[in-house]
Design a protein around this motif. Structure first.
Motif, PDB file in Angstrom:
ATOM      1  N   UNK A  18     -29.155  63.922 -52.345  1.00 28.54           N
ATOM      2  CA  UNK A  18     -28.022  64.608 -51.717  1.00 28.54           C
ATOM      3  C   UNK A  18     -28.511  65.431 -50.529  1.00 28.54           C
ATOM      4  N   UNK A  19     -27.783  65.343 -49.424  1.00 28.33           N
ATOM      5  CA  UNK A  19     -28.132  66.080 -48.199  1.00 28.33           C
ATOM      6  C   UNK A  19     -27.291  67.338 -48.023  1.00 28.33           C
ATOM      7  N   UNK A  20     -26.013  67.248 -48.419  1.00 27.82           N
ATOM      8  CA  UNK A  20     -25.083  68.359 -48.234  1.00 27.82           C
ATOM      9  C   UNK A  20     -24.194  68.485 -49.462  1.00 27.82           C
ATOM     10  N   UNK A  21     -23.905  69.729 -49.822  1.00 25.77           N
ATOM     11  CA  UNK A  21     -22.913  70.036 -50.851  1.00 25.77           C
ATOM     12  C   UNK A  21     -21.872  70.938 -50.203  1.00 25.77           C
ATOM     13  N   UNK A  22     -20.617  70.561 -50.291  1.00 24.40           N
ATOM     14  CA  UNK A  22     -19.526  71.328 -49.691  1.00 24.40           C
ATOM     15  C   UNK A  22     -18.803  72.092 -50.798  1.00 24.40           C
ATOM     16  N   UNK A  23     -18.473  73.342 -50.567  1.00 23.31           N
ATOM     17  CA  UNK A  23     -17.777  74.060 -51.622  1.00 23.31           C
ATOM     18  C   UNK A  23     -17.585  75.528 -51.358  1.00 23.31           C
ATOM     19  N   UNK A  37     -28.996  78.086 -54.296  1.00 18.17           N
ATOM     20  CA  UNK A  37     -29.609  78.974 -53.297  1.00 18.17           C
ATOM     21  C   UNK A  37     -31.029  78.523 -52.949  1.00 18.17           C
ATOM     22  N   UNK A  38     -31.731  77.957 -53.927  1.00 19.03           N
ATOM     23  CA  UNK A  38     -33.117  77.528 -53.720  1.00 19.03           C
ATOM     24  C   UNK A  38     -33.247  76.018 -53.520  1.00 19.03           C
ATOM     25  N   UNK A  39     -32.141  75.319 -53.427  1.00 21.39           N
ATOM     26  CA  UNK A  39     -32.190  73.854 -53.322  1.00 21.39           C
ATOM     27  C   UNK A  39     -32.705  73.429 -51.941  1.00 21.39           C
ATOM     28  N   UNK A  40     -33.318  72.255 -51.849  1.00 22.41           N
ATOM     29  CA  UNK A  40     -33.846  71.777 -50.558  1.00 22.41           C
ATOM     30  C   UNK A  40     -32.773  71.195 -49.646  1.00 22.41           C
ATOM     31  N   UNK A  41     -31.577  71.016 -50.159  1.00 24.98           N
ATOM     32  CA  UNK A  41     -30.489  70.498 -49.334  1.00 24.98           C
ATOM     33  C   UNK A  41     -29.569  71.643 -48.918  1.00 24.98           C
ATOM     34  N   UNK A  42     -28.627  71.342 -48.024  1.00 23.96           N
ATOM     35  CA  UNK A  42     -27.789  72.387 -47.435  1.00 23.96           C
ATOM     36  C   UNK A  42     -26.466  72.534 -48.194  1.00 23.96           C
ATOM     37  N   UNK A  43     -26.076  73.773 -48.452  1.00 25.34           N
ATOM     38  CA  UNK A  43     -24.771  74.068 -49.041  1.00 25.34           C
ATOM     39  C   UNK A  43     -23.854  74.548 -47.918  1.00 25.34           C
ATOM     40  N   UNK A  44     -22.735  73.842 -47.730  1.00 29.75           N
ATOM     41  CA  UNK A  44     -21.801  74.143 -46.641  1.00 29.75           C
ATOM     42  C   UNK A  44     -20.595  74.881 -47.216  1.00 29.75           C
ATOM     43  N   UNK A  45     -20.399  76.107 -46.774  1.00 32.04           N
ATOM     44  CA  UNK A  45     -19.266  76.905 -47.232  1.00 32.04           C
ATOM     45  C   UNK A  45     -18.033  76.585 -46.403  1.00 32.04           C
ATOM     46  N   UNK A 451     -14.877  77.371 -40.059  1.00 32.34           N
ATOM     47  CA  UNK A 451     -16.071  76.674 -40.548  1.00 32.34           C
ATOM     48  C   UNK A 451     -16.767  75.952 -39.397  1.00 32.34           C
ATOM     49  N   UNK A 452     -15.989  75.271 -38.572  1.00 29.53           N
ATOM     50  CA  UNK A 452     -16.574  74.585 -37.400  1.00 29.53           C
ATOM     51  C   UNK A 452     -17.302  75.569 -36.503  1.00 29.53           C
ATOM     52  N   UNK A 453     -16.671  76.716 -36.247  1.00 28.51           N
ATOM     53  CA  UNK A 453     -17.257  77.695 -35.340  1.00 28.51           C
ATOM     54  C   UNK A 453     -18.496  78.341 -35.950  1.00 28.51           C
ATOM     55  N   UNK A 454     -18.450  78.634 -37.250  1.00 29.76           N
ATOM     56  CA  UNK A 454     -19.576  79.313 -37.906  1.00 29.76           C
ATOM     57  C   UNK A 454     -20.836  78.461 -37.871  1.00 29.76           C
ATOM     58  N   UNK A 455     -20.665  77.137 -38.028  1.00 33.51           N
ATOM     59  CA  UNK A 455     -21.814  76.239 -37.979  1.00 33.51           C
ATOM     60  C   UNK A 455     -22.038  75.664 -36.575  1.00 33.51           C
ATOM     61  N   UNK A 456     -21.191  76.081 -35.610  1.00 37.93           N
ATOM     62  CA  UNK A 456     -21.278  75.603 -34.225  1.00 37.93           C
ATOM     63  C   UNK A 456     -21.315  74.077 -34.167  1.00 37.93           C
ATOM     64  N   UNK A 457     -20.384  73.470 -34.870  1.00 37.40           N
ATOM     65  CA  UNK A 457     -20.338  72.007 -34.942  1.00 37.40           C
ATOM     66  C   UNK A 457     -19.689  71.435 -33.682  1.00 37.40           C
ATOM     67  N   UNK A 458     -20.184  70.303 -33.179  1.00 40.76           N
ATOM     68  CA  UNK A 458     -19.574  69.665 -32.005  1.00 40.76           C
ATOM     69  C   UNK A 458     -18.325  68.860 -32.400  1.00 40.76           C
TER      70      UNK A 458
END
Length: 560
Positions: A18-23, A37-45, A451-458
């Motif tokens: 898994x690369x991303x977890x959304x939640x 919190x300690x996982x090697x993948x990214x948690x997207x709020x 969410x888009x702005x916080x992560x500066x997503x294109x």
């Protein structure tokens, strides 16, 4: 290895790649979020659980991998329900993990308790309620296997908070045995020989490509087969992108808002080779009158779909990629004169019903989409919300590659597009994603702009704002005596201004002459942008098959 149940979940996700977890965190998933919190993948709020599920859905659709999202118990879990149903209808592989009240409190109407296991059963491929830490590793492994094998779909894993806190030995299985479900069930390819014979004999064949063809492997063989057989290709909404729509053999989308040539071809065909589609009502129109002159070869990985909506003369349970490759390799190279005549008839239909000309009143929605297509690369992704803009995109945005047109088909979920675009942006980190929206859909999940702005997503959002719920308004105009009940309500705010306050660079376009320069500037910006295009309220989507009508009888600007 001894660890808590929450740590087991994090470790299982890591093992599954898994690369991303959304939640969104909550009381019943605090232990899980602590482990993540300690996982090697990214948690997207995200800012809403429904959006988290749609983001995981968008990630899965574009990447072909299993999407993952997490929600807390009670309202967090029930907010996920629309996302589950949406993914289930469109066969999207998801693993959705929800927190639950402690096992001893289940059934007591405890704080933030909801029977998400029971609620979810009609909306998922499978659900698990994990009642002990011993069950947890196998349930997680099973969830990923079930979600991603055979016909994909969402799987729910409901984990009580005391199971997350419990300590046990983590032994993650390599595989799991299921009563009544074989992930590696052999496919039935015997009927493909008969399919080849029927296709070679046919004078007026059409390939109908569904969502099952919308991956790079199946698409490759679909293109090869169509060219070898000189066979035109129509797609369903979910199949859009599986066949390049600039190819001379491309008919475009079929169905209620399908192209005239696609609907005509299906109506006049003597053979339909349908692959990876479930023949939804939006594709077939009146099923009793669908393809009245044609024999139907129906190929699908799910045996339950064969003959369910349209009777198949030759049903074949097989994966699209294997079926298309086998058909291509077995087909002869001979081209018939009848086939050339058939293609000539289709070209006549294209000339008879050209795309609608550009209107100069306000912003023409069709022109806005055509400009977007010119400015976007063939590998760039267009994600849509649901409504008129979605159907305009299906008609006028030429999809050239699989998994580049992302939309909610079966459930038609307004509010899907913006969070799904977030998922696509994470799947292709650093690459731009365009989301096409209407004003009605925009307001459904507009909190995800933050969410888009916080992560500066294109993420570049283009809103076709006609100050109405346009698709319902169109039906009210055509079929309900112009009684515009709750569809034409002036907005209390500017969408562009709202976006600006939430961290977006934004513009308003009021006429066609400003479209190209503004959209170009927005698409070249490295952060999130929004362009609000003011579209006349009276604009309608054509062609249109009236509800319950035959797909060969459609409304068009000249005959509406």
């Amino acid at each position: 290895m001894k660890m808590t149940g929450a740590q087991m979940i994090a470790k299982a996700l890591e093992k599954e790649g898994v690369e991303y977890v959304f939640g969104i965190p909550g009381g019943a998933v605090i232990p899980l979020f602590d482990a993540l919190y300690d996982a090697p993948f990214k948690v997207v709020l995200t800012r809403h659980e429904q959006a988290a599920c749609h983001a995981a859905d968008g990630y899965a659709r574009t990447s072909g991998k299993v999407g993952v999202c997490v929600a807390t118990s009670g309202p967090g879990a029930t907010n996920i329900m629309t996302g589950l149903a949406n993914a289930h209808m469109d066969s999207v592989p998801l693993v959705v993990i929800t927190g639950q009240v402690a096992t001893g409190a289940i059934g007591t109407d405890a704080f933030q308790e909801a029977d998400i296991y029971g609620c979810s059963l009609p909306l998922v491929k499978h659900s698990f309620l994990v009642r002990s830490i011993k069950e947890l590793p196998s349930a997680l492994k099973a969830a990923f296997i079930i979600a991603s094998t055979r016909r994909p779909g969402p799987v729910l894993v409901d984990v009580p908070v005391d199971v997350q806190r419990a300590i046990g030995t983590f032994e993650y299985p390599e595989g799991v045995t299921f009563p009544g479900y074989d992930p590696t069930m052999p496919e039935e390819t015997e009927g493909l020989k008969d399919a080849v014979a029927m296709l070679e004999k046919s004078e007026r064949p059409v390939i109908l490509a569904g969502g099952g063809c919308n991956n790079s492997s199946a698409s490759k063989w679909l293109i090869e087969l169509a060219k070898k057989a000189d066979c035109p290709v129509a797609t369903t909404l979910m199949g859009k992108g599986s066949f390049p729509e600039t190819d001379p053999l491309a008919l475009g989308m079929a169905g209620m808002h399908g192209t005239p040539q696609a609907n005509m071809a299906l109506t006049e065909s003597d053979l339909i080779l349908a692959i990876g589609t479930r023949f939804s009502d939006r594709t077939t129109g009146d099923r009793r009158a669908f393809a009245p002159k044609a024999k139907v070869i129906h190929i699908d990985i799910d045996a339950a779909e064969l003959g369910k909506n349209i009777k198949a003369h030759l049903p074949i349970r097989c994966h699209a990629e294997l079926a298309l490759k086998t058909l291509f390799e077995s087909m002869g190279d001979k081209k018939s004169e009848a086939r050339k005549k058939w293609l000539s008839q289709i070209e006549d239909a294209k000339r008879k019903f050209p795309p609608e000309p550009t209107s100069n009143q306000g912003v023409d929605p069709r022109e806005a989409i055509r400009v977007l297509r010119r400015l976007m690369g063939q590998e760039e992704h267009l994600v849509t919300e649901v409504g008129q803009h979605q159907m305009w995109a299906a008609l006028h945005w030429k999809a050239l590659m699989p998994r580049t047109f992302i939309t909610s088909g079966g459930l038609g979920t307004m509010g899907f597009g913006i969070p799904a675009a977030i998922g696509v942006a994470f799947a292709h980190e650093g690459k731009p994603v365009t989301c096409l929206s209407g004003d009605g859909s925009f307001f459904m999940n507009m909190q995800e702009l933050e969410t888009c702005a916080r992560y500066n997503l294109p993420v570049h959002i283009v809103v076709l704002n006609n100050c109405s719920l346009g698709m319902v308004r169109q039906w009210q105009e055509l079929f309900w005596n112009e009684r515009y009940a709750s569809t034409c309500v002036p907005q209390a705010c500017s969408i562009a201004e709202v976006a600006k306050t939430m961290g977006f660079k934004s513009w308003v376009v009021k006429e066609n002459n400003d479209l190209e320069s503004t959209l170009k500037e927005a698409l070249e910006h490295h952060g999130p942008t929004l362009v609000e295009c003011m579209v006349p309220t009276q604009e309608k989507v054509f062609p249109m098959v009236p509800p319950g009508g035959k797909i060969g009888n459609f409304l068009y600007p000249e005959n509406k």
